[in-house]
Scaffold this motif. Structure first.
Motif, PDB file in Angstrom:
ATOM      1  N   VAL A  78      -9.136  -5.797  10.612  1.00 34.87           N
ATOM      2  CA  VAL A  78      -8.371  -5.389   9.452  1.00 34.87           C
ATOM      3  C   VAL A  78      -7.729  -4.042   9.779  1.00 34.87           C
ATOM      4  N   GLY A  79      -6.458  -3.896   9.485  1.00 33.23           N
ATOM      5  CA  GLY A  79      -5.769  -2.629   9.686  1.00 33.23           C
ATOM      6  C   GLY A  79      -5.456  -1.991   8.338  1.00 33.23           C
ATOM      7  N   ALA A  80      -5.705  -0.678   8.226  1.00 33.93           N
ATOM      8  CA  ALA A  80      -5.465   0.030   6.968  1.00 33.93           C
ATOM      9  C   ALA A  80      -4.674   1.300   7.233  1.00 33.93           C
ATOM     10  N   ASP A  81      -3.683   1.561   6.387  1.00 34.49           N
ATOM     11  CA  ASP A  81      -2.859   2.750   6.560  1.00 34.49           C
ATOM     12  C   ASP A  81      -2.181   3.083   5.230  1.00 34.49           C
ATOM     13  N   LEU A  82      -1.781   4.351   5.102  1.00 35.84           N
ATOM     14  CA  LEU A  82      -1.089   4.819   3.901  1.00 35.84           C
ATOM     15  C   LEU A  82       0.428   4.664   3.989  1.00 35.84           C
ATOM     16  N   ASP A  83       0.949   4.579   5.220  1.00 39.12           N
ATOM     17  CA  ASP A  83       2.395   4.601   5.444  1.00 39.12           C
ATOM     18  C   ASP A  83       2.947   3.180   5.391  1.00 39.12           C
ATOM     19  N   ALA A  84       3.673   2.867   4.332  1.00 36.79           N
ATOM     20  CA  ALA A  84       4.212   1.520   4.150  1.00 36.79           C
ATOM     21  C   ALA A  84       5.195   1.140   5.242  1.00 36.79           C
ATOM     22  N   SER A  85       5.945   2.122   5.765  1.00 36.77           N
ATOM     23  CA  SER A  85       6.925   1.806   6.805  1.00 36.77           C
ATOM     24  C   SER A  85       6.244   1.386   8.100  1.00 36.77           C
ATOM     25  N   MET A  86       5.094   1.977   8.394  1.00 42.06           N
ATOM     26  CA  MET A  86       4.337   1.591   9.591  1.00 42.06           C
ATOM     27  C   MET A  86       3.737   0.201   9.404  1.00 42.06           C
ATOM     28  N   LEU A  87       3.155  -0.036   8.237  1.00 48.00           N
ATOM     29  CA  LEU A  87       2.555  -1.343   7.987  1.00 48.00           C
ATOM     30  C   LEU A  87       3.599  -2.454   7.957  1.00 48.00           C
ATOM     31  N   ALA A  88       4.810  -2.153   7.535  1.00 44.99           N
ATOM     32  CA  ALA A  88       5.865  -3.168   7.553  1.00 44.99           C
ATOM     33  C   ALA A  88       6.119  -3.653   8.975  1.00 44.99           C
ATOM     34  N   GLU A  89       6.092  -2.724   9.930  1.00 50.54           N
ATOM     35  CA  GLU A  89       6.255  -3.110  11.335  1.00 50.54           C
ATOM     36  C   GLU A  89       5.067  -3.940  11.808  1.00 50.54           C
ATOM     37  N   ALA A  90       3.851  -3.534  11.414  1.00 51.91           N
ATOM     38  CA  ALA A  90       2.654  -4.283  11.806  1.00 51.91           C
ATOM     39  C   ALA A  90       2.702  -5.701  11.268  1.00 51.91           C
ATOM     40  N   ARG A  91       3.086  -5.833   9.999  1.00 53.19           N
ATOM     41  CA  ARG A  91       3.137  -7.159   9.381  1.00 53.19           C
ATOM     42  C   ARG A  91       4.219  -8.030  10.010  1.00 53.19           C
ATOM     43  N   ALA A  92       5.358  -7.423  10.347  1.00 53.01           N
ATOM     44  CA  ALA A  92       6.440  -8.199  10.958  1.00 53.01           C
ATOM     45  C   ALA A  92       6.042  -8.713  12.333  1.00 53.01           C
ATOM     46  N   ALA A  93       5.347  -7.879  13.092  1.00 49.16           N
ATOM     47  CA  ALA A  93       4.969  -8.264  14.454  1.00 49.16           C
ATOM     48  C   ALA A  93       3.756  -9.179  14.489  1.00 49.16           C
ATOM     49  N   HIS A  94       2.848  -9.004  13.517  1.00 52.64           N
ATOM     50  CA  HIS A  94       1.592  -9.772  13.532  1.00 52.64           C
ATOM     51  C   HIS A  94       1.253 -10.218  12.108  1.00 52.64           C
ATOM     52  N   PRO A  95       2.018 -11.161  11.575  1.00 52.97           N
ATOM     53  CA  PRO A  95       1.822 -11.573  10.184  1.00 52.97           C
ATOM     54  C   PRO A  95       0.500 -12.284   9.930  1.00 52.97           C
ATOM     55  N   ASP A  96      -0.178 -12.704  10.985  1.00 58.81           N
ATOM     56  CA  ASP A  96      -1.436 -13.420  10.831  1.00 58.81           C
ATOM     57  C   ASP A  96      -2.617 -12.495  10.602  1.00 58.81           C
ATOM     58  N   LEU A  97      -2.438 -11.196  10.811  1.00 57.49           N
ATOM     59  CA  LEU A  97      -3.543 -10.253  10.660  1.00 57.49           C
ATOM     60  C   LEU A  97      -3.553  -9.645   9.256  1.00 57.49           C
ATOM     61  N   ASP A  98      -4.682  -9.030   8.922  1.00 55.81           N
ATOM     62  CA  ASP A  98      -4.912  -8.469   7.585  1.00 55.81           C
ATOM     63  C   ASP A  98      -4.538  -6.993   7.593  1.00 55.81           C
ATOM     64  N   TRP A  99      -3.454  -6.638   6.887  1.00 58.55           N
ATOM     65  CA  TRP A  99      -2.976  -5.256   6.826  1.00 58.55           C
ATOM     66  C   TRP A  99      -3.097  -4.755   5.393  1.00 58.55           C
ATOM     67  N   GLN A 100      -3.747  -3.594   5.221  1.00 59.96           N
ATOM     68  CA  GLN A 100      -4.017  -3.058   3.895  1.00 59.96           C
ATOM     69  C   GLN A 100      -3.328  -1.709   3.716  1.00 59.96           C
ATOM     70  N   LEU A 101      -2.470  -1.613   2.697  1.00 61.35           N
ATOM     71  CA  LEU A 101      -1.850  -0.340   2.333  1.00 61.35           C
ATOM     72  C   LEU A 101      -2.821   0.390   1.412  1.00 61.35           C
ATOM     73  N   VAL A 102      -3.400   1.481   1.888  1.00 62.61           N
ATOM     74  CA  VAL A 102      -4.497   2.098   1.139  1.00 62.61           C
ATOM     75  C   VAL A 102      -4.657   3.559   1.523  1.00 62.61           C
ATOM     76  N   ASP A 103      -5.052   4.364   0.559  1.00 65.73           N
ATOM     77  CA  ASP A 103      -5.470   5.742   0.765  1.00 65.73           C
ATOM     78  C   ASP A 103      -6.909   5.694   1.252  1.00 65.73           C
ATOM     79  N   LEU A 104      -7.175   6.158   2.455  1.00 59.41           N
ATOM     80  CA  LEU A 104      -8.507   6.036   3.044  1.00 59.41           C
ATOM     81  C   LEU A 104      -9.567   6.794   2.257  1.00 59.41           C
ATOM     82  N   SER A 105      -9.174   7.809   1.516  1.00 62.69           N
ATOM     83  CA  SER A 105     -10.164   8.529   0.722  1.00 62.69           C
ATOM     84  C   SER A 105     -10.649   7.695  -0.461  1.00 62.69           C
ATOM     85  N   ARG A 106      -9.950   6.587  -0.747  1.00 63.71           N
ATOM     86  CA  ARG A 106     -10.360   5.677  -1.822  1.00 63.71           C
ATOM     87  C   ARG A 106     -10.640   4.278  -1.277  1.00 63.71           C
TER      88      ARG A 106
END
Length: 212
Positions: A78-106
């Motif tokens: 599972v990949g987690a990050d706050l930056d939506a622009s970075m996760l958009a690239e992750a999702r485009a390249a690897h749509p089969d993986l689990d990407w979570q847009l999240v504040d790690l402190s929460r």
């Protein structure tokens, strides 16, 4: 990353770094650069735990370079990050993986992992005041005996971004203190992701802490 309103990474990049970051690493890959040192270390650590394939959380995953290679090695990621622009690239390249847009402190994914990895200078780029809380949330997502592995720069030569005024470089004392507070014990510390170069006080460290 953590804390959108005052997060150093978002302040530096404006939250739009994803396309450029992905393009830069695509160029490096085309040039034959070795981009998988972090994933190899994680894979070896999981093998040492007897948890291969394992469940891995890539905290501050960015465009997904580390998480994607771990998935190629057979791990459940599972990949987690706050930056939506970075996760958009992750999702485009690897749509089969689990990407979570999240504040790690929460962070609260409702599950636990064998290993949590934080590469890419996650620690220096957390929102000021959230460091200990982020470590506590990451530790809360570990199974007993699981590992938290973070590699990050400790000075301006090893963090490839100019931090905003007033944002200090957190040191290893602060990091270890946060880890102890989260119930983690230091198992190993090196100056490289290969796990071969002993850490001798330089500007970059890779730390392996265990839960329990």
């Amino acid at each position: 990353m953590s804390g959108p309103s005052s997060n150093p990474w978002l302040a530096v990049t404006g939250g739009s770094a994803g396309p450029g970051y992905a393009a830069r690493f695509a160029e490096l890959a085309a040039e034959g650069a070795d981009l998988h040192g972090e994933a190899r270390r994680v894979d070896a650590l999981l093998a040492g735990l007897g948890r291969r394939p394992g469940d891995v959380l890539d905290a501050g995953c960015g465009t997904g370079r580390v998480a994607a290679h771990l998935a190629e090695l057979g791990h459940h990621v599972v990949g987690a990050d706050l930056d939506a622009s970075m996760l958009a690239e992750a999702r485009a390249a690897h749509p089969d993986l689990d990407w979570q847009l999240v504040d790690l402190s929460r962070l609260d994914l409702g599950r636990r992992f064998d290993l949590v990895v934080g590469a890419g200078n996650l620690w220096p780029l957390l929102t000021p005041g959230t460091h200990a809380r982020v470590v506590a949330r990451l530790a809360a997502h570990l199974r007993p005996g699981g590992l938290l592995v973070q590699g990050f720069g400790l000075d301006a030569d090893h963090v490839p971004f100019t931090l905003p005024d007033g944002v200090p470089f957190p040191d290893l004392v602060a990091y270890d203190t946060a880890c102890v507070g989260a119930g983690l014990t230091l198992r190993a510390r090196t100056a490289d992701w290969d796990g071969l170069e002993p850490y001798d006080g330089g500007g970059y460290a890779v730390s392996v802490h265990a839960l329990g």
